[in-house]
Structure formats: C-alpha cells, structure tokens
Write an enzyme that holds these catalytic residues in place. Sequence first.
Site, PDB file in Angstrom:
ATOM      1  N   ARG A 104       0.840  -1.183   0.000  1.00 21.64           N
ATOM      2  CA  ARG A 104       0.000   0.000   0.000  1.00 21.64           C
ATOM      3  C   ARG A 104       0.883   1.244   0.000  1.00 21.64           C
ATOM      4  NH1 ARG A 104      -4.747   0.725   4.285  1.00 21.64           N
ATOM      5  NH2 ARG A 104      -3.221  -0.211   5.655  1.00 21.64           N
ATOM      6  N   THR A 108      -0.790   7.588  -0.975  1.00 17.92           N
ATOM      7  CA  THR A 108      -2.099   7.498  -1.651  1.00 17.92           C
ATOM      8  C   THR A 108      -2.974   6.407  -1.042  1.00 17.92           C
ATOM      9  OG1 THR A 108      -1.343   5.838  -3.229  1.00 17.92           O
ATOM     10  CG2 THR A 108      -1.012   8.158  -3.839  1.00 17.92           C
ATOM     11  N   ASP A 200      -2.053  -4.396  12.602  1.00 19.39           N
ATOM     12  CA  ASP A 200      -1.457  -4.724  11.308  1.00 19.39           C
ATOM     13  C   ASP A 200      -1.207  -6.227  11.241  1.00 19.39           C
ATOM     14  OD1 ASP A 200       0.520  -3.098   9.034  1.00 19.39           O
ATOM     15  OD2 ASP A 200       0.711  -5.276   9.316  1.00 19.39           O
ATOM     16  N   ASP A 203       2.478  -7.334  10.367  1.00 20.85           N
ATOM     17  CA  ASP A 203       3.398  -7.105  11.479  1.00 20.85           C
ATOM     18  C   ASP A 203       3.170  -8.111  12.604  1.00 20.85           C
ATOM     19  OD1 ASP A 203       4.697  -5.035  10.270  1.00 20.85           O
ATOM     20  OD2 ASP A 203       3.649  -3.444  11.343  1.00 20.85           O
TER      21      ASP A 203
HETATM   22  N1  URA Z   1      -4.229  -4.057   7.022  1.00 20.75           N
HETATM   23  C1  URA Z   1      -4.018  -4.533   8.268  1.00 20.75           C
HETATM   24  O1  URA Z   1      -3.120  -5.334   8.492  1.00 20.75           O
HETATM   25  N2  URA Z   1      -4.832  -4.115   9.247  1.00 20.75           N
HETATM   26  C2  URA Z   1      -5.832  -3.236   9.044  1.00 20.75           C
HETATM   27  O2  URA Z   1      -6.546  -2.892   9.986  1.00 20.75           O
HETATM   28  C3  URA Z   1      -6.032  -2.742   7.741  1.00 20.75           C
HETATM   29  C4  URA Z   1      -5.208  -3.172   6.744  1.00 20.75           C
END
Ligand code: URA
Length: 209
Positions: A104, A108, A200, A203
């Site tokens: 991502r 943007t 995330d 992560d």
């Molecule tokens: N990606 C993630 O890992 N967590 C989110 O909340 C949104 C996108």
Amino acid sequence: MSEVHVIEHPLIQHKLTHIRDKSTGSKMFRELVEEVSTLLAYEVTRDLPLCDVEVETPVTKTESQVIAGKKLGIVPILRAGLGMVDGILKLIPAAKVGHVGLYRDPDTLEPVEYYCKMPADIENRELLVVDPMLATGGSAEAGIQFVKDRGGKNIKFVCLIAAPEGVERLQEAHPDVDIYTPAIDEKLNDHAYIVPGLGDAGDRLYGTK
Ligand code: URA
C-alpha cells in the site's frame, strides 16, 4: 451482486477473539490464523460438486461420493495473506498456490504490484484469493484484477476481518466474487486500519513493526 458470507461458527469466533487481542504474541497469532483459515476453508468449500464412485469396504461394495474433479488454487495477497495458506492447504493439500505481491503506497493508500506468479492452468481452477484484512478493499480489488488478467475466472475472496467500506468496494469492483469473512467490523480509521480490527496483520504475523 456478489454474496457476503459471514461465517459465525463458534470455534472461528472464539479463535478470532484471541487473534484480535493485542496481548497475543506472534507465535500464537500465526497458529490461530492458520487454524481459523483451516476452518474457513471447510466453510468455503461447502458447495464443491460431488460425483458417485464405487468403493469396496471390508464388508461389501457400495456407491459413495468424492469431489468431482474440481481443481483448486489459493492466491495469497503478500505478505499477510501468506499466513492463511498453510491452514487451507491442510484441508486441500492438492491445491496449487499462486502469489500476488502488493504494497500500500503510504501516501495514496493505493495498491502497487511488485510480484505476480500464478499456476499455469489458472483458468480451470476454483481460486481462493486470501488476505486477512479487507480494509479499504484496494488490495483485494487490485489483487483479484491481476488474477483475472492472467485468466482466473472462478474466484472467491476469503479474509478474517472485513470493513464495510472494503466489502462495498469489492462488491462494486468484482460483482462475480463472493466474500467469506467471520467478521464485518465497524469502520476504518484515518489511517485505513479496521476498527476494532486486530492491528497490522503482517506485522503481527511476522513480528515486525
Ligand atoms: N491491514 C491490516 O493489516 N490491518 C488493518 O486494519 C487494515 C489493513
């Protein structure tokens, strides 16, 4: 319009609660994501066609059923989608695995492709595109488009948590792709994280920050 299947199985909901919990460490998080993915695969494959075969038991010959030659493929969206692959392969070990690499753009928030490798016979396979988080829907929309561009036709999208915004975007972009998720959360926050979500996913799977 595609269908959204919310999978409310108690085992999945129980495990998802522990996945959400911020005190769950990476080892347990990975194991739980794998287990939930196995359980989701069971639900997602409910409609696979069967055909009759003859089998000889130790007692007698009988008619029984097997899956009717349907070939499956799993396509994780890198990197977090990788966490779901082994759990699905436990149930469907003959599935082929393709990969779509997207990140991502931090400014943007739109997806950028950096890798795409699909099974050669992708057009003959029922494909499960997997990513734990359906947030804005940008990665799922783009990932599924890459799969379609390479010949994929029969596609389902499987995630662990969806945001209403992502569901809406994916249904608009790919009305032929059903969505399977155990949870549709409240909303996205200003950083496009799902609320309440789980943080995330990449992560937490891989212990990065
Ligand atoms: N990606 C993630 O890992 N967590 C989110 O909340 C949104 C996108």
